[in-house]
Design an enzyme around this catalytic site. Structure first.
Site, PDB file in Angstrom:
ATOM      1  N   ASP A  67       1.353  -1.337  -0.453  1.00 30.85           N
ATOM      2  CA  ASP A  67      -0.156  -0.086  -0.496  1.00 30.85           C
ATOM      3  C   ASP A  67       1.189   1.714  -0.080  1.00 30.85           C
ATOM      4  O   ASP A  67       0.580   1.496   0.929  1.00 30.85           O
ATOM      5  CB  ASP A  67      -1.487   0.256   1.145  1.00 30.85           C
ATOM      6  CG  ASP A  67      -1.647   1.506   1.221  1.00 30.85           C
ATOM      7  OD1 ASP A  67      -1.901   1.586   0.497  1.00 30.85           O
ATOM      8  OD2 ASP A  67      -2.857   1.082   2.765  1.00 30.85           O
TER       9      ASP A  67
HETATM   10  C1  SPV Z   1      -6.821   1.553   4.278  1.00 28.60           C
HETATM   11  O1  SPV Z   1      -7.591   0.666   4.356  1.00 28.60           O
HETATM   12  O2  SPV Z   1      -6.108   1.312   2.874  1.00 28.60           O
HETATM   13  C2  SPV Z   1      -6.275   3.072   4.679  1.00 28.60           C
HETATM   14  C3  SPV Z   1      -6.770   3.107   6.686  1.00 28.60           C
HETATM   15  O3  SPV Z   1      -5.948   3.737   4.632  1.00 28.60           O
HETATM   16  S1  SPV Z   1      -4.768   2.609   7.440  1.00 28.60           S
HETATM   17  O4  SPV Z   1      -5.030   1.327   6.511  1.00 28.60           O
HETATM   18  O5  SPV Z   1      -4.880   1.957   8.552  1.00 28.60           O
HETATM   19  O6  SPV Z   1      -3.966   3.442   6.610  1.00 28.60           O
HETATM   20 MG    MG Z   2      -5.163   3.504   2.570  1.00 28.68          MG
END
Ligand code: SPV
Ligand code: MG
Length: 287
Positions: A56
């Site tokens: 991510d």
């Molecule tokens: C997501 O679910 O991608 C978010 C929340 O942005 S977190 O992973 O906590 O950043």
């Molecule tokens: Mg996110």
């Protein structure tokens, strides 16, 4: 046979009751959240990237995130809030993002005040913030780009994630509200709810507040509502349940050499057909 129709996220928030949102990365996860009674689905950047075994970290493109969010929205009778990270670049990218998401039938997006490329909030690493003024510019650009009054922009501050104070988080959140955000999201990686609770205590209520209780899981939704939050996102519990469940299932098959031990605990194929609305599709053969 028509596709499900969803109310806008704005209309769900306007009901005035706390909005319960579940994270998902595909229509199947989204529909299970809807059937469980959630009010909206969070198209999570963590989930969508994890579903492809990618980090991510702004690795996937806007188009790829949009496709995931749109595929969810097409299948659902509840609105999708699309986690759009930093808006995929500068003001120009934000405008393109709003045009494309709105055209795809998404009624709410969320942008966060980190630098592009960003890294997941729990991954450590560089969590540097964009200047307040530059992020306000992105919000203004987003609000000017939307075609309908329904479209909803959530401005997320990562101040606490960056190790900054609740004072700074509040300062930024007020600036984002002033710039036109429809709601603010306060994110935290603390194991305690305290800093988010303090933020809510000191917030004047000029915009709804969204929270993501991942690292402080023992805060009951009724108490969250009493504390003043309007929207609660359970962002990644579905993904984590999927990982545990698939791991257990595949290990069991390998260990036992057959699936007898599993049959009780896995959904029957009939249930899968139900989620696919197979009967409705089959009925089309003879209309
Ligand atoms: C997501 O679910 O991608 C978010 C929340 O942005 S977190 O992973 O906590 O950043
Ligand atoms: Mg996110």
């Amino acid at each position: 046979m028509q596709r499900p129709q969803s109310p806008s996220f704005r209309s769900v928030v306007a009901k005035g009751e706390i909005v319960r949102v579940a994270g998902a990365h595909d229509a199947l996860g989204g529909i299970l959240a809807e059937q469980a009674g959630f009010d909206a689905v969070w198209s999570s950047s963590l989930e969508v990237s994890a579903a492809r075994c990618l980090p991510d970290a702004s690795v996937l493109t806007m188009t790829e995130y949009l496709e995931a969010a749109a595929n969810m929205q097409k299948a659902l009778g509840i609105p999708v809030i699309a986690d759009c990270d930093t808006g995929y670049g500068n003001n120009l990218n934000v405008v393109h993002m709003v045009h494309e998401y709105e055209a795809a039938g998404i009624t709410a997006v969320c942008m966060e005040d980190k630098l592009f490329p960003k890294l997941n909030s729990f991954a450590g690493g560089d969590q540097t913030l964009l200047s307040t003024e530059e992020f306000c510019g992105k919000i203004r650009a987003a609000k000017k780009a939307q075609r309908t009054d329904e479209f909803f922009v959530v401005a997320r501050t990562e101040a606490l994630i960056n190790g900054l104070s609740v004072d700074v988080a509040l300062e930024r959140a007020y600036a984002y509200a002033e710039a036109g955000a429809d709601a603010v999201l306060i994110h935290s990686k603390s194991k305690e709810k305290d800093e988010v609770e303090e933020f809510l205590n000191r917030w004047d209520g000029c915009r709804p507040v969204v929270i993501v209780p991942t690292t402080y899981p023992n805060w009951h939704i009724d108490d969250i509502a009493k504390a003043g939050a309007s929207v609660v996102i359970y962002a990644n519990q579905g993904l984590r349940a999927t990982v545990s469940s698939l791991r257990k299932t595949f290990e069991s098959i390998r260990r036992h050499g057959d699936t007898t031990a599993l049959e009780e605990s896995i959904a029957p194929v009939k249930e899968v057909f139900g989620l696919q609305k197979l009967k409705d599709w089959q009925a089309l053969e003879t209309v």
